[in-house]
Scaffold this active site. Structure first.
Site, PDB file in Angstrom:
ATOM      1  N   ARG A 149       0.954  -0.960   0.117  1.00  0.00           N
ATOM      2  CA  ARG A 149      -0.090   0.012  -0.341  1.00  0.00           C
ATOM      3  C   ARG A 149       0.577   1.320   0.188  1.00  0.00           C
ATOM      4  O   ARG A 149       1.505   1.170   0.744  1.00  0.00           O
ATOM      5  CB  ARG A 149      -0.732   0.265   1.226  1.00  0.00           C
ATOM      6  CG  ARG A 149      -1.667   0.798   0.952  1.00  0.00           C
ATOM      7  CD  ARG A 149      -3.284   0.334   2.259  1.00  0.00           C
ATOM      8  NE  ARG A 149      -2.698   0.597   3.207  1.00  0.00           N
ATOM      9  CZ  ARG A 149      -3.342   1.887   4.127  1.00  0.00           C
ATOM     10  NH1 ARG A 149      -5.011   1.381   3.859  1.00  0.00           N
ATOM     11  NH2 ARG A 149      -3.226   1.776   5.075  1.00  0.00           N
TER      12      ARG A 149
ATOM     13  N   ASP B 156      -3.152 -10.771  12.748  1.00  0.00           N
ATOM     14  CA  ASP B 156      -2.794 -10.846  11.613  1.00  0.00           C
ATOM     15  C   ASP B 156      -2.374 -12.071  10.954  1.00  0.00           C
ATOM     16  O   ASP B 156      -1.220 -12.740  11.642  1.00  0.00           O
ATOM     17  CB  ASP B 156      -1.367  -9.872  11.626  1.00  0.00           C
ATOM     18  CG  ASP B 156      -0.680  -9.577  10.218  1.00  0.00           C
ATOM     19  OD1 ASP B 156      -0.573  -8.700   9.396  1.00  0.00           O
ATOM     20  OD2 ASP B 156       0.487 -10.890   9.785  1.00  0.00           O
TER      21      ASP B 156
ATOM     22  N   ASP C   4       1.306 -12.815  10.079  1.00  0.00           N
ATOM     23  CA  ASP C   4       2.645 -12.989  12.196  1.00  0.00           C
ATOM     24  C   ASP C   4       1.979 -14.100  12.175  1.00  0.00           C
ATOM     25  O   ASP C   4       2.624 -14.978  12.523  1.00  0.00           O
ATOM     26  CB  ASP C   4       1.894 -12.194  12.725  1.00  0.00           C
ATOM     27  CG  ASP C   4       2.659 -10.795  12.158  1.00  0.00           C
ATOM     28  OD1 ASP C   4       3.424 -10.872  11.600  1.00  0.00           O
ATOM     29  OD2 ASP C   4       2.184  -9.584  12.438  1.00  0.00           O
TER      30      ASP C   4
ATOM     31  N   THR D  75      -1.063   7.980  -1.371  1.00  0.00           N
ATOM     32  CA  THR D  75      -2.138   7.626  -2.134  1.00  0.00           C
ATOM     33  C   THR D  75      -2.936   6.610  -1.433  1.00  0.00           C
ATOM     34  O   THR D  75      -4.269   6.509  -1.861  1.00  0.00           O
ATOM     35  CB  THR D  75      -1.782   6.853  -3.759  1.00  0.00           C
ATOM     36  OG1 THR D  75      -1.371   5.814  -3.366  1.00  0.00           O
ATOM     37  CG2 THR D  75      -0.658   7.838  -4.413  1.00  0.00           C
TER      38      THR D  75
HETATM   39  N1  URA Z   1      -5.100  -9.224   7.428  1.00  0.00           N
HETATM   40  C1  URA Z   1      -4.702  -9.632   8.315  1.00  0.00           C
HETATM   41  O1  URA Z   1      -3.632 -10.679   7.860  1.00  0.00           O
HETATM   42  N2  URA Z   1      -6.060  -9.866   9.062  1.00  0.00           N
HETATM   43  C2  URA Z   1      -6.745  -8.871   9.424  1.00  0.00           C
HETATM   44  O2  URA Z   1      -7.617  -8.991  10.688  1.00  0.00           O
HETATM   45  C3  URA Z   1      -7.154  -8.189   8.568  1.00  0.00           C
HETATM   46  C4  URA Z   1      -5.921  -7.946   7.075  1.00  0.00           C
END
Ligand code: URA
Length: 210
Positions: free
Chosen positions: A105, A201, A204, A109
């Site tokens: 990202r 995430d 992660d 922008t």
């Molecule tokens: N990407 C992720 O890994 N977790 C989320 O909750 C949103 C986007």
């Protein structure tokens, strides 16, 4: 496949998803569950593949038996978390070709920018299944599908583990022709763009990074 959104409510999928959501679930277990759940989701996303028949001989007689009609499949992982869905899907469809799309990202922008794209050849004649565990805002998923379409793909499905209502709406607006298969649609996105209740995430959790 006609439905724009399919939620796979199979008990095995839902049970594994609950284990994955639990923050106490360690990385190795999370990764193993993701592999298992992606095999189950692969079963659903490949429903309705074209079939033909082939004459075979059983020990008792000959028969015209159903087989896949041989149209080629491509899995496209949206980096990096999409990679976590590949192994389980390839267990079920080992001859599928695999492509990768990487987007980041732009801080100014806020738009997704491509940093990597490697897709299998003859993409226009393949069924393409794009995979990313989390359909959050839908912006990067929609941009990844843009790239796959620009490469010539015409028949695309999108597979994720968890979706936010906002992401589903964004994909429906941008790519109404791309059916989505997911294990759950959660309540909302938070102000940081995380799916709530979600699982955190996904990258992660599966790679043990933070
Ligand atoms: N990407 C992720 O890994 N977790 C989320 O909750 C949103 C986007």
């Amino acid at each position: 496949m006609q439905e724009h959104l399919t939620v796979v409510d199979h008990p095995l999928v839902q049970h594994k998803l609950t284990l994955m959501r639990d923050k106490a679930t360690p990385t190795a277990v999370f990764r193993q569950l993701l592999r298992e759940i992606s095999t189950l989701l692969a079963y659903e996303v490949t429903r309705g593949l074209d079939m033909t028949t082939k004459e075979i001989e059983t020990p008792l007689t000959t028969m015209d038996a159903p087989v896949l009609d041989g149209r080629k499949l491509a899995l496209v992982s949206i980096l990096r978390a999409g990679n976590g869905l590949l192994d389980g899907m390839l267990d079920l469809i080992p001859s599928a070709r695999v492509g990768f799309v990487g987007l980041y990202r732009d801080e100014e922008t806020l738009k997704p920018v491509q940093y990597y794209c490697k897709l299998p050849g003859e993409i226009d004649s393949r069924l393409v299944i794009a995979v990313d565990p989390m359909l959050a805002t839908g912006n990067s998923s929609a941009a990844a599908i843009d790239l796959i379409k620009e490469a010539g793909a015409k028949d695309i499905r999108f597979l994720c583990l968890l979706a936010a209502p906002e992401g589903v709406a964004r994909m429906k607006e941008a790519h109404p022709d791309v059916p989505i298969v997911t294990a759950a649609v959660d309540e909302k996105l938070n102000e940081l763009g995380y799916i709530v209740p979600g699982l955190g995430d996904a990258g992660d959790r599966m790679f043990g990074t933070k």
